[in-house]
Design a protein around this motif. Structure first.
Motif, mmCIF file in Angstrom:
data_model
loop_
_atom_site.group_PDB
_atom_site.id
_atom_site.type_symbol
_atom_site.label_atom_id
_atom_site.label_comp_id
_atom_site.label_asym_id
_atom_site.label_seq_id
_atom_site.Cartn_x
_atom_site.Cartn_y
_atom_site.Cartn_z
ATOM 1 N N VAL A 1 0.837 -1.203 0.000
ATOM 2 C CA VAL A 1 0.000 0.000 0.000
ATOM 3 C C VAL A 1 0.872 1.253 0.000
ATOM 4 N N ASP A 2 1.959 1.243 0.786
ATOM 5 C CA ASP A 2 2.917 2.356 0.733
ATOM 6 C C ASP A 2 3.311 2.651 -0.709
ATOM 7 N N ALA A 3 3.688 1.592 -1.427
ATOM 8 C CA ALA A 3 4.189 1.739 -2.793
ATOM 9 C C ALA A 3 3.163 2.405 -3.692
ATOM 10 N N ARG A 4 1.919 2.014 -3.553
ATOM 11 C CA ARG A 4 0.872 2.562 -4.420
ATOM 12 C C ARG A 4 0.605 4.035 -4.110
ATOM 13 N N VAL A 5 0.560 4.374 -2.822
ATOM 14 C CA VAL A 5 0.325 5.773 -2.457
ATOM 15 C C VAL A 5 1.503 6.631 -2.894
ATOM 16 N N LEU A 6 2.717 6.142 -2.703
ATOM 17 C CA LEU A 6 3.908 6.869 -3.141
ATOM 18 C C LEU A 6 3.849 7.184 -4.627
ATOM 19 N N ALA A 7 3.531 6.187 -5.438
ATOM 20 C CA ALA A 7 3.473 6.382 -6.892
ATOM 21 C C ALA A 7 2.389 7.377 -7.268
ATOM 22 N N ARG A 8 1.245 7.272 -6.648
ATOM 23 C CA ARG A 8 0.154 8.202 -6.958
ATOM 24 C C ARG A 8 0.566 9.644 -6.681
#
Length: 402
Positions: free
Chosen positions: A324-331
């Motif tokens: 989830v960290d990864a997805r929020v970071l990319a967004r």
């Protein structure tokens, strides 16, 4: 000039895939000279499975994982105390998967190399320092962080410019140590853990996870596909406090140290002594975490996954939170006008959310609940606290920026 990710674990590789999907270039450096499918089983909760499916990995994930259908709590005589449905059986729109950690890492690595190119992941290279001041940068490098990377084969240190540096380099993160030199020691729960995988038939429904406790000893066991059952033995051997020894994840354990705690267990539907005795390699390590940080990073540098928020594994949430960290970071990197703003927004959304998971895992570890009503209350509270309530997740908008 793209984003540089330190660490090719689950969080780092998920970050590379998420950034690519968001149209942001990245590269990964990994200290290990070879990425091999090491480790034992882990669980991916529905909120992480959703993100991997949205990254186009649903079929591959289903092929290597077991869709967990229930958690069965019991005693050492095999008597059920409480049964809780999991994944889609619980009402989520996405399953919960039990997988071999190394196979999941290999799946993600393959996807990164296919989508970003073979050179996107460099092994035998470790981040050893960085400078985010902008001093000494040429015209083409202004607005970047200068990162020093050690080539372990040659011993040389190279310096390059990156749009951002993401420390996804795990429990002993070099990026975190540079950002937080006064961080202090790891905190030990007082519980020692032994883990392994055994060639064995699945038990009960074939998609059941068993959580069995007797005094200070607890067993967690679940199938991970390929005719294997993953097991975790947890024994409280000390009072909680700062860790003074080693916390390496791949330290070899001894059967003679763990078996005496469990050799009298008779569940009937699962041969616990046989599970331990017939295991391949046994790993041993302390159950540790750290106090949540007041801030993760600054400017063009931040943290992700275990580097940002190491937590007890009792909630099966560590790898899931990294995804989830990864997805929020990319967004945030895809939609913000500048990198520092993007990383600040990422931290704002994820830091307190993951701190809540760290605290909830500690509470789960301390809980002495053993009646059905107590267990139901504890598990419901955990979902509410960690943002994984069924209706909330099912109704939440996608984290994708596209």
């Amino acid at each position: 000039m793209g984003v540089l990710i330190a660490g090719a674990g689950i969080g780092g590789l998920a970050a590379a895939l998420s950034l690519h999907a968001a149209g942001v270039g990245s590269a990964v450096v990994e200290s290990a000279r070879e990425i091999r499918p090491l480790g034992v089983g882990i669980n991916l909760l529905p909120h992480a499975v959703r993100e991997l499916i949205e990254l186009g990995l649903g079929d591959e994930l289903a092929a290597i994982g077991v869709a967990t259908a229930e958690n069965v709590y019991g005693d050492r005589f095999g008597r059920r105390v409480f049964t809780e449905p999991r994944g889609m059986a619980q009402g989520y729109r996405w399953p919960q998967y039990s997988v071999h950690r190394g196979e999941l890492q290999r799946l993600l690595l393959t996807a990164v190399r296919e989508r970003l190119g073979v050179a996107a992941v460099r092994t035998g290279a470790r981040v050893v320092g960085f400078d985010d001041s902008g001093e000494g940068a040429g015209p083409r490098e202004r607005g970047s962080v200068r990162v020093r990377v050690l080539d372990r084969a040659t011993g040389t240190v190279e310096e390059s410019a990156a749009r951002a540096l993401i420390g996804a380099d795990g429990l002993h993160s070099a990026v975190r140590a540079a950002l937080h030199p006064q961080d202090g020691p790891l905190l030990w729960s007082g519980i020692r853990m032994w883990r392994g995988t055994t060639r064995a038939e699945p038990f009960l429904t074939g998609r059941s996870m068993a959580i069995v406790r007797d005094g200070d000893a607890e067993l967690v066991a679940y199938p991970i596909g390929g005719g294997r059952v993953n097991w975790v033995c947890q024994v409280r051997v000390s009072e909680p406090g700062p860790l003074t020894g080693d916390a390496a994840w791949n330290r070899v354990g001894r059967l003679a140290d763990v078996l005496p705690y469990f050799d009298h267990w008779r569940l009937g539907w699962l041969d616990v002594p046989g599970l331990l005795m017939n295991s391949g390699e046994i790993l041993e390590y302390p159950m540790v975490d750290r106090e949540p940080l007041p801030w993760w990073g600054s400017g063009r540098v931040t943290l992700l996954g275990d580097a940002a928020h190491p937590m007890y594994p009792v909630g099966a949430n560590g790898a899931s939170q990294a995804v989830v960290d990864a997805r929020v970071l990319a967004r945030e990197l895809a939609r913000a006008d500048d990198v520092p703003t993007a990383l600040a927004r990422y931290e704002t959304e994820r830091r307190e959310a993951t701190a809540a998971v760290v605290r909830a895992n500690r509470a789960m570890n301390r809980a002495g609940a053993r009646t059905p009503e107590e267990l139901a209350r504890v598990t419901d509270t955990y979902r509410d606290t960690t943002g994984s309530d069924v209706r909330t997740l099912n109704a939440r908008a996608s984290l994708s920026c596209r």
